[in-house]
Design a protein around this motif. Structure first.
Motif, PDB file in Angstrom:
ATOM      1  N   VAL A  38      35.930  49.981  39.876  1.00  0.00           N
ATOM      2  CA  VAL A  38      35.310  48.696  40.230  1.00  0.00           C
ATOM      3  C   VAL A  38      35.525  47.714  39.091  1.00  0.00           C
ATOM      4  O   VAL A  38      35.063  47.946  37.968  1.00  0.00           O
ATOM      5  N   ASP A  39      36.248  46.646  39.376  1.00  0.00           N
ATOM      6  CA  ASP A  39      36.429  45.551  38.420  1.00  0.00           C
ATOM      7  C   ASP A  39      35.427  44.461  38.800  1.00  0.00           C
ATOM      8  O   ASP A  39      35.689  43.669  39.715  1.00  0.00           O
ATOM      9  N   PRO A  40      34.259  44.423  38.149  1.00  0.00           N
ATOM     10  CA  PRO A  40      33.160  43.583  38.632  1.00  0.00           C
ATOM     11  C   PRO A  40      33.426  42.091  38.490  1.00  0.00           C
ATOM     12  O   PRO A  40      34.044  41.635  37.534  1.00  0.00           O
ATOM     13  N   CYS A  62      35.423  40.911  43.396  1.00  0.00           N
ATOM     14  CA  CYS A  62      35.081  42.215  42.818  1.00  0.00           C
ATOM     15  C   CYS A  62      36.167  43.198  43.261  1.00  0.00           C
ATOM     16  O   CYS A  62      36.222  43.594  44.428  1.00  0.00           O
ATOM     17  N   VAL A  83      33.504  51.846  36.213  1.00  0.00           N
ATOM     18  CA  VAL A  83      33.213  50.413  36.201  1.00  0.00           C
ATOM     19  C   VAL A  83      33.617  49.846  34.846  1.00  0.00           C
ATOM     20  O   VAL A  83      33.419  50.487  33.803  1.00  0.00           O
ATOM     21  N   SER A 125      28.406  44.151  37.985  1.00  0.00           N
ATOM     22  CA  SER A 125      28.499  45.499  37.429  1.00  0.00           C
ATOM     23  C   SER A 125      27.229  46.294  37.707  1.00  0.00           C
ATOM     24  O   SER A 125      27.283  47.480  38.053  1.00  0.00           O
ATOM     25  N   ALA A 185      27.220  47.654  41.236  1.00  0.00           N
ATOM     26  CA  ALA A 185      28.068  48.850  41.366  1.00  0.00           C
ATOM     27  C   ALA A 185      27.366  50.081  40.809  1.00  0.00           C
ATOM     28  O   ALA A 185      27.397  51.161  41.417  1.00  0.00           O
TER      29      ALA A 185
END
Length: 204
Positions: A6-8, A13, A67, A86, A89
């Motif tokens: 996960v690239d917040p 996202c 994350v 973030s 997630a």
């Protein structure tokens, strides 16, 4: 091992699922972006991100979630949005009991490209090569999510060994602190000296 990276971000996202083990070819299971409109209320945007991540968790059933660790930037507003996404997630994964790992951008870049200062184009190119894709994932947030998943798969064995070593060390220290003091025999250094009892003599 199946990992959801996960690239917040509030507006975009990035999410990507990679499967495999360290030392062997990896496979991309899925990649995409959860988007929210910039003019929407913050609460509604966070709910949309939550729903999007929940959908990915339901569909792909990852064993781990990786994350990007939020770090300080000059743009405080951007940092706040990234941190909020973030946290969503982390919440979604933890609610399901899925282990979560945080990796800094430099850790991800170093793991994927060999340089902690690589730019997004280099990361995208290496992700494409490592996953044997026809073209780099777009937008860059999607490629970054896959890079996070790759980073965790490659770093997890070393992290597990480190955690096991720390646990063993802590267990040894605990057992040592709870053990009763060893008894010492007379004549050894630090042992109390034996004091002979005086015998009662008889008078003539």
């Amino acid at each position: 091992m199946r990992v959801l990276g996960v690239d917040p971000g509030l507006t975009r996202c990035g999410v990507g699922v990679v499967e495999g083990v360290a030392g062997r070819p990896l496979t991309m299971v899925g990649v995409g972006v959860v988007r929210t409109p910039a003019d929407a209320e913050l609460g509604h945007r966070l709910v949309a991100i939550e729903q999007g991540i929940e959908h990915w968790l339901d569909e792909h059933r990852p064993e781990y979630v990786a994350v990007e660790r939020v770090f300080s930037q000059h743009n405080v507003r951007t940092v706040m949005g990234t941190a909020q996404a973030s946290a969503v997630a982390l919440l979604c994964a933890s609610r399901r009991g899925i282990p979560v790992a945080l990796h800094t951008p430099s850790e991800v870049k170093a793991a994927v490209t060999g340089s902690g200062r690589a730019d997004k184009a280099q990361v995208g190119a290496m992700v494409t090569r490592l996953l044997r894709l026809a073209a780099p994932p777009r937008p860059a947030d999607a490629a970054d999510a896959l890079a996070l998943a790759i980073c965790h798969i490659w770093r997890a064995p070393a992290q597990n060994r480190l955690q096991q070593a720390v646990a063993r060390h802590q267990g040894t220290a605990t057992r040592t602190s709870l053990a009763p003091p060893a008894s010492r025999t007379p004549g050894t250094p630090g042992a109390p000296s034996a004091v002979p009892h005086a015998s009662k003599g008889r008078t003539a």
